[in-house]
Design an enzyme around this catalytic site. Structure first.
Site, short mmCIF file in Angstrom:
data_model
loop_
_atom_site.label_atom_id
_atom_site.label_comp_id
_atom_site.label_asym_id
_atom_site.label_seq_id
_atom_site.Cartn_x
_atom_site.Cartn_y
_atom_site.Cartn_z
N GLY A 56 22.81 7.67 13.33
CA GLY A 56 23.44 7.60 14.65
C GLY A 56 24.91 7.97 14.63
O GLY A 56 25.35 8.88 15.34
N THR A 100 33.14 -2.54 12.76
CA THR A 100 31.72 -2.38 13.11
C THR A 100 30.91 -1.96 11.87
O THR A 100 29.76 -2.37 11.71
CB THR A 100 31.53 -1.36 14.25
OG1 THR A 100 32.16 -0.14 13.89
CG2 THR A 100 32.13 -1.87 15.54
N PHE A 131 16.23 -2.23 14.79
CA PHE A 131 15.87 -2.23 13.37
C PHE A 131 14.61 -1.43 13.08
O PHE A 131 13.90 -1.71 12.13
CB PHE A 131 15.73 -3.68 12.86
CG PHE A 131 16.84 -4.58 13.32
CD1 PHE A 131 18.13 -4.33 12.91
CD2 PHE A 131 16.60 -5.63 14.19
CE1 PHE A 131 19.19 -5.14 13.34
CE2 PHE A 131 17.65 -6.43 14.63
CZ PHE A 131 18.94 -6.18 14.21
N GLU A 142 21.66 1.09 7.24
CA GLU A 142 20.54 0.54 6.47
C GLU A 142 20.87 0.26 5.01
O GLU A 142 20.24 -0.62 4.40
CB GLU A 142 19.35 1.50 6.59
CG GLU A 142 18.87 1.53 8.04
CD GLU A 142 17.89 2.63 8.35
OE1 GLU A 142 16.69 2.36 8.33
OE2 GLU A 142 18.32 3.75 8.65
N PRO A 144 36.13 0.21 10.55
CA PRO A 144 35.76 -0.71 9.47
C PRO A 144 35.18 -2.03 9.96
O PRO A 144 34.39 -2.65 9.25
CB PRO A 144 37.07 -0.95 8.71
CG PRO A 144 38.14 -0.27 9.47
CD PRO A 144 37.53 0.61 10.53
N LEU A 186 34.33 5.19 10.33
CA LEU A 186 34.94 5.42 11.65
C LEU A 186 35.63 4.16 12.17
O LEU A 186 36.69 4.23 12.78
CB LEU A 186 33.87 5.88 12.65
CG LEU A 186 33.22 7.24 12.32
CD1 LEU A 186 32.04 7.50 13.23
CD2 LEU A 186 34.24 8.37 12.43
N GLY A 223 26.87 7.14 7.25
CA GLY A 223 26.11 6.09 7.93
C GLY A 223 26.01 4.80 7.13
O GLY A 223 26.02 4.79 5.91
MO1 MOS Z 1 15.74 2.71 11.38
S1 MOS Z 1 14.35 1.47 10.43
O1 MOS Z 1 15.43 4.21 10.62
O2 MOS Z 1 15.11 2.80 12.97
#
Ligand code: MOS
Length: 743
Positions: free
Chosen positions: A517, A639, A246, A710, A637, A635, A707
């Site tokens: 990622g 996860t 995080f 967040e 649903p 990619l 992505g």
């Molecule tokens: Mo995330 S808070 O951009 O590692």
């Protein structure tokens, strides 16, 4: 064997069984012969000097191998600059490295490392150190630092300007029919992943292997190599599994290099695991802050001006503030905007990324102010947002690479049942409970890594495939998802593909930060697997022994490892076996678009929450949450939904529970355990409904992945705060909202 595309399927995690049964080795669990254990010691004071460390008793304890302090720890070669680890650079958490001199800048600053043959002995010896200090009054709170605040040129490690300006905000606010002005205060937040940060260091001659809990193995490699002044080629970093990060493992904090230095000192492998308490003082945090919002609009709800100012403490060494003002300037078509950061020097370590770093706090303020504006105008909150819908980026005027926000509002509202809402606050009751609903918009930038992302694909003659990249398994299901990406690009069943990762000996990938990622790693894996498939196709059309000999490569399709053109076919395995080849391999590179941008990139979403507030006790229960998000291509649903759900629940935690405060006299954190620093648990968790809205995006990366790491947290706390107002008629402009605020 299945031939359906693997991408888009809700596949179970390939590593789920290993993690649940404990056979997965996290970095602090590597079985290494001759292991020793390091215990960090933190400063009791927040400001001053260490005048002496008497280690006589500690050193006399059985099994103690070393006591390192500023007096005997070798100096580091250099402390690299503070650059977010979005590229192949060093990424220290702050520009200060501890134990280089006697000065104490913040409470908990590492002042000693004790190494012993067991963890218990190391801890005990650490407790025997007699440290004397010369203490000076610390500055840690907003109230103490407010008068010294200044406007920095840039924030966020120099990555963002200290001021945002477009149009004339003064004039915009002057022409408004209605203005809302509000100040929001936020307690500091700390990361509490299940797995605390840790590093195990092992030297073999002048070669160093680090097992590190990190979001980027290459980030650890480059940072530690530069700190120790050793060649990159001599540092290998391994990190297969990470138990949540995080942002706490995005930057490479000093314990990584300290573990390596301790291991060199004692001549044996050293394992250094932060205690839960040390997690509150060693890996950065989300800073305490105050945000001031002024929002002006015409009577029909068109925004004429937004002023968004933020005040927060930073360290003595770095101009850091989480970028709370980025998305707030982009999400609405408001011609006049002014965003200003003000920071002050405090006795704190440099704050750092924490999930939705800046977006979560900034959108909380803006989206609560928007709710207040809608209420003042007597307008539905969704209608107000639609009237200010940004067709293009309001700051650059560029078109969005993809959008989907309207669909998020529409489908989120439908799932939540928003249209049945009575807008009047305080009218819905169930016994003693006041019931309210609220919503908020969500946005998160699509960050692109600043360097090429590489991967490798290999196909064996037995028909199995391996794709490789250096990313750690950072907790989100990356191994599962990349297997899916590889399978489709190779034209192989997903069961026969495997993803190998978590090792700097594999092709370089930037750290998994900024929700990028899945986008960047899938791009590299897709490129490598596509290159390998094309290699097979071009070889068989040129192979006189192949049934596909002479076929046009563009006519060849691959399914289940079989290449077909018309009625002729050949397989990957046949081609290899015919040629006595055990395997074939290809590399792939994705070079992220840079330079002159033609598109603006943002991920959009909408959040909805229903709360019940006990009229007498002030207790807030979140009864349900709905989030609708448009993250480009999904990619997997399953996860993806987990990520978004986790973010939304963290939003609940942020809204109602998570808080840390420093004592104004000692400068120490008050809440340094999970008994005092409250995080949402299952008993707090309501029904969380996640709607995924796929939008096509052919700009961000080859697979159009924006992505999901967040954005789930952005707007979630605002939806809850707005629901609390709807339930009670009371605006709480302080986070977290606690019982005392509602009595
Ligand atoms: Mo995330 S808070 O951009 O590692």
């Amino acid at each position: 064997m299945t031939t359906a595309p693997a991408i888009g399927r809700p596949l179970d995690r390939v590593d789920g069984r290993a993690i649940v049964t404990g056979s997965a080795h996290f970095s602090a669990e590597m079985p290494i012969l001759g292991m020793t254990y390091a215990c960090l010691v933190g400063s009791r004071i927040a400001s001053g000097r260490v005048t002496g460390i008497d280690a006589t008793d500690a050193q006399a304890e059985e099994g103690v191998l070393a006591v390192l302090t500023h007096e005997n720890l070798p100096r580091i070669a250099e402390q690299p600059p503070l650059i977010p680890s979005l590229a192949g650079t060093a990424a220290p958490g702050q520009t200060f490295f501890p134990m280089q001199d006697d000065i104490v800048h913040y409470a908990g600053q590492h002042i000693a490392v004790v190494v012993a043959d067991t963890w218990e002995r190391a801890q005990h010896a650490a407790s025997l150190l007699r440290v004397s200090y010369e203490e000076t009054p610390p500055v840690t709170t907003l109230e103490q630092g407010r008068a010294q605040a200044f406007e920095p040129d840039s924030i966020f490690g120099g990555w963002m300007p200290g001021r945002f300006q477009r149009g004339d905000v003064e004039a915009g606010l002057a022409e408004a029919d209605v203005r809302v002005e509000a100040t929001f205060t936020y307690a500091a937040n700390n990361h509490n992943p299940i797995e605390p940060s840790n590093t195990t260091a092992e030297w073999d001659g002048d070669e160093l292997v680090l097992y590190d809990a990190t979001q980027g193995v290459n980030a650890t490699q480059i940072t530690v190599a530069r700190q120790l002044g050793i060649p990159l080629s001599k540092v290998r970093v391994i990190s297969h599994y990470v138990g949540g990060s995080f942002g706490s493992k995005a930057m490479i904090h000093s314990h990584a290099a300290l573990a390596a230095m301790a291991a060199r000192e004692v001549g044996r492998p050293v394992k250094l695991v932060l205690t839960r308490e040390q997690m509150f003082t060693s890996v950065g945090h989300r800073e305490e802050q105050e945000q001031h919002l002024v929002v002006g609009a015409t009577r029909d709800g068109r925004l004429t001006g937004i002023r968004h100012h933020k005040l927060s403490p930073t360290s003595h060494f770095d101009d850091w503030a989480e970028p709370s003002i980025g998305v707030s300037s982009e999400i609405y078509a408001c011609p006049n905007f002014e965003g200003v950061y003000r920071i002050f020097r405090a006795n704190t370590m440099t704050p750092t990324f924490m999930r939705a770093p800046g977006e979560a706090s900034g959108m909380l303020a803006l989206e609560c102010a928007m709710d207040e504006l809608a209420h003042t105008l007597g307008m539905d909150p969704i209608e107000l947002r639609l009237r200010n819908y940004a067709d293009v980026s309001p700051s650059s005027g560029l078109p969005w690479s993809s959008n989907g926000l309207r669909e998020c509002y529409r489908r989120g509202a439908a799932r939540f049942g928003w249209e049945k809402r009575d807008p009047r606050p305080g009218v819905r009751r169930e016994g003693n409970w006041l019931i309210g609903t609220g919503m908020a918009g969500a946005g998160f930038p699509v960050a692109l890594p600043g360097n090429p992302q590489r991967a490798r694909a290999r196909l064996y003659s037995d028909g199995t495939a391996v794709v490789q990249a250096a990313t750690p398994g950072f907790g989100t299901g990356v191994a599962t998802v990349m297997t899916q990406v590889a399978a489709d690009a190779l034209g192989m069943p997903v069961e026969r593909c495997r993803f190998e990762y978590g090792d700097t000996d594999l092709p370089n990938i930037a750290a998994a930060v900024g929700s990028e990622g899945s986008g960047m790693i899938s791009a590299a894996v897709h490129s490598a697997a596509t290159a390998l498939r094309n290699q097979f196709i071009s070889r068989c059309v040129a192979d006189a022994n192949s049934p596909l000999y002479g076929a046009d490569p563009v006519d060849v399709v691959v399914r289940d490892g079989v290449m077909t053109a018309g009625t002729a076919s050949d397989s990957y395995t046949d081609l290899l076996q015919r040629n006595f080849q055990p395997d074939a391999e290809a590399s792939g590179v994705w070079d992220p678009p840079g330079g002159d941008a033609e598109f603006a990139m943002l991920t959009f979403g909408a959040q909805f929450a229903e709360v019940a507030v006990d009229r007498d006790l002030g207790v807030v229960r979140v009864r349900r949450m709905t989030g609708a998000f448009a993250p480009g291509r999904v990619l997997n649903p399953k996860t993806a939904r987990s990520q978004l759900m986790g973010g939304m629940l963290w939003g609940l935690s942020q809204a109602l529970l998570e808080a840390n405060y420093t004592h104004p006299r000692t400068g120490r954190w008050a809440n340094t355990s999970l008994g005092e620093y409250l995080v949402a648990v299952n008993a707090d968790a309501p029904d969380v409904d996640v709607e995924l809205i796929e939008v096509e995006d052919d700009v961000v990366n080859p697979l159009g992945v924006k992505g999901v790491g967040e954005i789930g947290q952005v707007g979630a706390a605002a939806a809850i705060a707005n629901a609390v107002h709807h339930a009670t008629g009371h605006r709480v402009r302080k986070i977290p909202i606690t019982i005392e605020d509602l009595l």
